[in-house]
Write a protein that holds these residues in place. Structure first.
Motif, PDB file in Angstrom:
ATOM      1  N   TYR A 137      52.887  93.030  40.497  1.00  0.00           N
ATOM      2  CA  TYR A 137      52.079  92.304  39.661  1.00  0.00           C
ATOM      3  C   TYR A 137      52.541  90.923  38.882  1.00  0.00           C
ATOM      4  O   TYR A 137      51.633  89.745  37.839  1.00  0.00           O
ATOM      5  N   GLN A 138      53.016  91.679  37.672  1.00  0.00           N
ATOM      6  CA  GLN A 138      54.127  90.990  36.926  1.00  0.00           C
ATOM      7  C   GLN A 138      54.229  88.676  36.334  1.00  0.00           C
ATOM      8  O   GLN A 138      53.939  89.250  35.496  1.00  0.00           O
ATOM      9  N   SER A 139      54.908  88.835  37.713  1.00  0.00           N
ATOM     10  CA  SER A 139      55.179  87.230  37.431  1.00  0.00           C
ATOM     11  C   SER A 139      53.750  86.791  37.219  1.00  0.00           C
ATOM     12  O   SER A 139      53.672  85.514  36.775  1.00  0.00           O
ATOM     13  N   PHE A 140      52.318  87.548  38.130  1.00  0.00           N
ATOM     14  CA  PHE A 140      51.123  86.843  37.543  1.00  0.00           C
ATOM     15  C   PHE A 140      51.070  86.946  36.280  1.00  0.00           C
ATOM     16  O   PHE A 140      50.334  85.820  35.628  1.00  0.00           O
ATOM     17  N   LEU A 141      50.698  87.733  35.920  1.00  0.00           N
ATOM     18  CA  LEU A 141      50.848  88.294  34.701  1.00  0.00           C
ATOM     19  C   LEU A 141      50.888  87.461  33.503  1.00  0.00           C
ATOM     20  O   LEU A 141      50.409  86.765  32.003  1.00  0.00           O
ATOM     21  N   ILE A 142      51.887  87.205  33.927  1.00  0.00           N
ATOM     22  CA  ILE A 142      53.033  86.271  32.457  1.00  0.00           C
ATOM     23  C   ILE A 142      52.287  84.918  32.507  1.00  0.00           C
ATOM     24  O   ILE A 142      52.196  84.617  32.000  1.00  0.00           O
ATOM     25  N   LEU A 143      52.450  84.315  33.967  1.00  0.00           N
ATOM     26  CA  LEU A 143      52.331  82.969  34.256  1.00  0.00           C
ATOM     27  C   LEU A 143      50.972  82.503  33.706  1.00  0.00           C
ATOM     28  O   LEU A 143      50.321  81.682  32.818  1.00  0.00           O
ATOM     29  N   PHE A 144      49.560  82.961  33.991  1.00  0.00           N
ATOM     30  CA  PHE A 144      47.923  83.267  33.482  1.00  0.00           C
ATOM     31  C   PHE A 144      48.669  83.385  32.074  1.00  0.00           C
ATOM     32  O   PHE A 144      48.216  82.259  31.490  1.00  0.00           O
ATOM     33  N   GLY A 145      48.596  84.176  32.039  1.00  0.00           N
ATOM     34  CA  GLY A 145      48.947  84.707  29.996  1.00  0.00           C
ATOM     35  C   GLY A 145      49.866  83.534  29.617  1.00  0.00           C
ATOM     36  O   GLY A 145      49.078  83.132  28.470  1.00  0.00           O
ATOM     37  N   PHE A 146      50.416  83.020  30.393  1.00  0.00           N
ATOM     38  CA  PHE A 146      51.989  81.850  29.360  1.00  0.00           C
ATOM     39  C   PHE A 146      50.705  80.685  29.333  1.00  0.00           C
ATOM     40  O   PHE A 146      50.806  79.836  28.453  1.00  0.00           O
ATOM     41  N   LEU A 147      49.735  80.391  30.673  1.00  0.00           N
ATOM     42  CA  LEU A 147      48.592  79.143  30.681  1.00  0.00           C
ATOM     43  C   LEU A 147      47.968  79.180  29.673  1.00  0.00           C
ATOM     44  O   LEU A 147      47.605  78.131  29.347  1.00  0.00           O
ATOM     45  N   ALA A 148      47.679  80.690  29.317  1.00  0.00           N
ATOM     46  CA  ALA A 148      46.113  81.146  28.409  1.00  0.00           C
ATOM     47  C   ALA A 148      47.020  80.606  27.244  1.00  0.00           C
ATOM     48  O   ALA A 148      45.897  79.544  26.075  1.00  0.00           O
ATOM     49  N   ILE A 149      48.498  80.996  26.460  1.00  0.00           N
ATOM     50  CA  ILE A 149      48.190  80.440  25.523  1.00  0.00           C
ATOM     51  C   ILE A 149      48.782  78.714  25.224  1.00  0.00           C
ATOM     52  O   ILE A 149      48.218  77.693  24.855  1.00  0.00           O
ATOM     53  N   TYR A 150      49.119  77.943  26.404  1.00  0.00           N
ATOM     54  CA  TYR A 150      49.568  77.380  26.066  1.00  0.00           C
ATOM     55  C   TYR A 150      48.282  76.245  25.963  1.00  0.00           C
ATOM     56  O   TYR A 150      48.142  75.501  25.366  1.00  0.00           O
ATOM     57  N   PHE A 151      46.950  76.594  26.579  1.00  0.00           N
ATOM     58  CA  PHE A 151      45.896  75.407  26.681  1.00  0.00           C
ATOM     59  C   PHE A 151      45.284  75.880  25.269  1.00  0.00           C
ATOM     60  O   PHE A 151      44.748  75.464  24.962  1.00  0.00           O
ATOM     61  N   ALA A 152      45.467  77.137  25.088  1.00  0.00           N
ATOM     62  CA  ALA A 152      44.673  77.689  23.593  1.00  0.00           C
ATOM     63  C   ALA A 152      45.991  76.623  22.515  1.00  0.00           C
ATOM     64  O   ALA A 152      45.300  76.082  21.518  1.00  0.00           O
ATOM     65  N   LEU A 153      46.794  76.519  22.346  1.00  0.00           N
ATOM     66  CA  LEU A 153      47.312  75.195  21.485  1.00  0.00           C
ATOM     67  C   LEU A 153      46.448  74.164  21.726  1.00  0.00           C
ATOM     68  O   LEU A 153      46.691  73.300  20.609  1.00  0.00           O
ATOM     69  N   LEU A 154      46.424  73.618  23.000  1.00  0.00           N
ATOM     70  CA  LEU A 154      46.433  71.916  23.615  1.00  0.00           C
ATOM     71  C   LEU A 154      44.716  72.221  22.620  1.00  0.00           C
ATOM     72  O   LEU A 154      44.003  71.394  21.888  1.00  0.00           O
ATOM     73  N   TYR A 155      43.951  72.995  22.867  1.00  0.00           N
ATOM     74  CA  TYR A 155      42.783  73.324  22.429  1.00  0.00           C
ATOM     75  C   TYR A 155      42.952  73.450  20.628  1.00  0.00           C
ATOM     76  O   TYR A 155      42.081  72.243  20.408  1.00  0.00           O
ATOM     77  N   GLN A 156      43.630  73.783  20.537  1.00  0.00           N
ATOM     78  CA  GLN A 156      43.775  73.891  18.783  1.00  0.00           C
ATOM     79  C   GLN A 156      44.146  72.187  18.305  1.00  0.00           C
ATOM     80  O   GLN A 156      43.446  71.803  17.194  1.00  0.00           O
ATOM     81  N   LYS A 157      45.146  71.665  19.041  1.00  0.00           N
ATOM     82  CA  LYS A 157      45.692  69.812  18.716  1.00  0.00           C
ATOM     83  C   LYS A 157      44.651  69.303  18.308  1.00  0.00           C
ATOM     84  O   LYS A 157      44.715  68.426  17.952  1.00  0.00           O
ATOM     85  N   TYR A 158      43.649  69.936  19.507  1.00  0.00           N
ATOM     86  CA  TYR A 158      43.022  68.585  20.007  1.00  0.00           C
ATOM     87  C   TYR A 158      41.670  68.640  19.122  1.00  0.00           C
ATOM     88  O   TYR A 158      40.990  69.115  18.865  1.00  0.00           O
ATOM     89  N   GLU A 159      40.593  66.999  18.376  1.00  0.00           N
ATOM     90  CA  GLU A 159      39.270  67.319  17.453  1.00  0.00           C
ATOM     91  C   GLU A 159      38.592  66.534  18.273  1.00  0.00           C
ATOM     92  O   GLU A 159      37.401  66.935  18.189  1.00  0.00           O
ATOM     93  N   ASN A 160      38.601  65.838  20.072  1.00  0.00           N
ATOM     94  CA  ASN A 160      37.558  65.460  20.648  1.00  0.00           C
ATOM     95  C   ASN A 160      37.251  65.887  21.478  1.00  0.00           C
ATOM     96  O   ASN A 160      37.284  67.596  22.013  1.00  0.00           O
TER      97      ASN A 160
END
Length: 503
Positions: A137-160
Motif C-alpha cells: 500500500y505504501q506507494s499509493f498512500l504516499i502518492l495520494f498523501g503528497f497530492l492531497a498536500i500539494y492541492f491544499a497548498l494550491l488552495y491556500q495560494k489562490y483567492e478566486n
C-alpha cells in the motif's frame, strides 16, 4: 494543475535538467528488472484468489483500505493472472510519481534548491525504492498523501473560485490516501496545519471560511471515506481484523525485538544518512516561520507516535522520515546560503553530487538484481567491503529486495509430476502455498514428517531446518530421512533442492 506544474518547472531554468536527471535515476531504481523477484508472502495476500468469495467481502475482510487490492485485481483482469512484473507496475509508477510531487510540495514550502535536494534524497532513499518495487500500500498512500498536500497548498495560494476546485481535489486525494492505509492521518496532520493557517488568514470572515472548508473539503472527504469505512466498522471487520493487530503493534506482543535505527539501516545500509542528519542544525537555527513550523509539526507527530507509543513500528517509521528528508534538505539549502565565496559553493555542489552518486550506487547494490549479490538474505560484497545479512534477533518487515529462489521452476516440476503431495519448506509458508497452488502444503505434526521438503538457500525465514521439523526429526539426521529428488538453479547458482522422504 498542469499549468501549475509547468510553471514550477519553468521557474527552475537551468535546474530543470538536474530535476530530469533525478527523476530518471529514481525511475530506473524503481523499474529496472522489476519482475525479477518471486512474489513475497505479503504480496500474495493482496491477490483476490478465491472467486467464490464476493469481491465486497474480500475487500472488507482486510486490515487496511481497498486501494492495493483493487490495483492488483485490475491488473489481473487485464492480463488474466498475476505476473511478477506487470502486477508491480502500478506500485512502481505510483512510487516514481511521488518523487515529482514531493518536488512540487517542497518548492512551495521552501524554494528551488531545497526542492531539488529533497527530490534527490527521497528518490534515493532505500525505504521508498523498496516500497516502489513491491505490491504494498505504501506507494499509493504516499502518492495520494503528497497530492492531497500539494492541492491544499494550491488552495491556500489562490483567492478566486479556482481554490474551491483545489480544495475538493485535496479532499479526494486525502480520502484515497486513507483508502490505502490509516497512516494517511500523518498527511492529514500537514493539511490540518495548512487549513488552520487559512482560517487564521481569513478570520475577518470566519463563518465564510469555515463554511467553505466544510462544504468543499470535509464533505467530499467524509463521503468518499465513509463509503468504505462505515460498512467496514459496522459489520465488524475493523474489530476483527485491525483492532487486535494495532494493539499488538502498540504493545509488541507476539513480535520480536524491534529497533527503528536498525530497520532504517537495513534499507539504507550505510552511514550517509547519519551525516546528512547534521543539516537539521542549520534548519533549526534559522528563524522559525510558518513553513518551518509545518515541517516540524509534520515530523514530530509521527515521530512521537511511532517511537514512544508503538513498541513495534516496523517500516511505518517512513511516515516521519518523509518530512525529515525535507527538513534536512532545507537545512542543506540554509547552509549553502552561509557560503559566500564562489569556490566554496562550487566545492559544496560537487560534494552534494558525490553524496547523491554514492546513494545511487548503494541503492544499486541493495535493490537491483544482477548488482545485488544476496543482501539482505546472506553475507554479501559491496565495493571492496562485505556487508552482513540481516540480524535474526530483530523483528523486521522486508520488502523490495531481489529474491528469486526458483519457486516457478519448483511449481512447474511439481505440476508435471502429478504424484507429489504433502510438501513443506524452510522458506516463507505463504510464498510456498501460492506457487504450489493446489498441492497439499503440510507442516510437521506429532510423529509425522511431510513426504517432500523444499530446502531453499538464503531464504526469507533465515533458517536451515524449521523448528517444528527439527522437533520431529529428534536425534535423526536430515540426510538419513530425506534424499534429493531435484535441484533448482537461478542465475546458474543452486537456489533450492526438493527432497523426498525415504520409504
Amino acid at each position: 494543475m498542469v499549468k501549475d506544474v509547468l510553471k514550477s518547472v519553468r521557474k527552475l531554468k537551468n535546474y530543470k535538467y538536474i530535476l530530469f536527471i533525478i527523476l530518471m535515476l529514481s525511475f530506473f531504481l524503481r523499474f529496472w528488472d522489476l519482475g525479477y523477484s518471486n512474489f513475497y508472502g505479503d504480496e500474495t495476500k493482496t491477490f483476490y484468489l478465491d472467486k467464490t468469495t464476493p469481491a465486497t467481502k474480500f475487500l472488507l475482510n482486510q486490515r487496511k483500505g481497498p486501494v492495493q487490492f483493487l490495483a492488483v485485481w485490475s491488473v489481473e483482469k487485464v492480463i488474466g493472472g498475476h505476473d511478477e512484473f506487470l502486477t508491480r507496475v502500478p506500485f512502481a509508477l505510483a512510487g516514481a510519481l511521488s518523487v515529482l510531487v514531493l518536488f512540487l510540495i517542497t518548492q512551495k514550502i521552501a524554494w528551488d534548491k531545497a526542492a531539488l535536494i529533497a527530490t534527490a534524497l527521497f528518490g534515493l532513499n532505500g525505504f521508498f525504492v523498496a516500497f516502489s518495487r513491491t505490491i504494498q500500500y505504501q506507494s499509493f498512500l504516499i502518492l495520494f498523501g503528497f497530492l492531497a498536500i500539494y492541492f491544499a497548498l494550491l488552495y491556500q495560494k489562490y483567492e478566486n473560485n479556482t481554490r474551491k476546485h483545489y480544495s475538493i481535489l485535496s479532499a479526494l486525494f486525502l480520502a484515497f490516501s486513507y483508502l490505502s492505509h490509516y497512516d494517511a492521518v500523518f498527511f492529514a496532520i500537514a493539511i490540518v496545519f495548512i487549513l488552520i493557517k487559512e482560517i487564521l488568514d481569513h478570520k475577518e470572515d470566519l463563518t465564510g471560511i469555515l463554511k467553505e472548508i466544510l462544504i468543499y473539503y470535509v464533505l467530499p472527504f467524509v463521503v468518499i471515506t465513509g463509503f468504505f469505512y462505515i460498512p467496514y466498522i459496522i459489520h465488524g471487520y475493523y474489530s476483527s481484523n485491525t483492532f487486535n493487530y494495532v494493539s499488538r503493534r502498540l504493545s509488541g506482543f507476539e513480535y520480536g525485538k524491534n529497533a527503528s535505527w536498525y530497520t532504517f539501516w537495513v534499507y539504507n545500509p550505510h552511514s550517509i544518512w547519519a551525516f546528512l542528519s547534521l543539516f537539521i542544525i542549520p534548519f533549526l537555527l534559522k528563524r522559525s516561520k510558518w513553513d518551518r513550523n509545518l515541517l516540524l509539526f509534520w515530523f514530530l507527530v509521527p515521530f512521537v507516535t511511532f517511537e514512544f507509543l508503538f513498541s513495534n513500528p516496523g517500516t511505518h517509521i517512513h511516515n516521519y522520515f518523509i518530512p525529515l528528508i525535507v527538513i534536512i534538505s532545507v537545512g542543506i539549502a540554509d547552509f549553502m546560503k552561509i557560503l559566500e565565496e564562489k569556490a566554496q559553493k562550487q566545492s559544496f555542489y560537487a560534494f552534494l553530487i558525490f553524496i547523491f552518486g554514492l546513494l545511487f550506487v548503494v541503492d544499486l547494490f541493495t535493490f537491483i538484481p544482477g548488482v545485488n549479490s544476496g543482501y539482505p538474505w546472506k553475507d554479501s560484497n559491496r565495493f571492496s567491503s562485505s556487508i552482513s545479512k540481516v540480524n535474526k534477533n530483530y523483528h523486521l518487515f522486508l520488502y523490495g529486495f531481489p529474491y528469486d529462489r526458483g519457486w516457478e521452476q519448483i511449481a512447474d516440476y511439481v505440476e508435471q509430476n502429478g504424484s507429489i503431495r504433502k510438501i513443506y519448506t524452510n522458506d516463507n509458508d505463504t510464498i510456498a502455498e501460492f506457487y504450489l497452488g493446489g498441492v497439499d502444503y503440510t507442516k510437521p505434526g506429532i510423529n509425522y514428517l511431510p513426504e517432500y521438503f523444499v530446502y531453499v538457500f538464503d531464504n526469507q525465514e533465515l533458517v536451515d531446518i524449521p523448528l517444528d521439523m527439527k522437533i520431529e526429526l529428534d536425534d535423526r539426521l536430515f540426510e538419513n530421512v530425506y534424499g534429493v529428488e531435484k535441484a533448482f538453479f537461478v542465475d546458474d547458482k543452486l537456489s533450492a533442492i526438493l527432497y523426498r522422504k525415504f520409504r
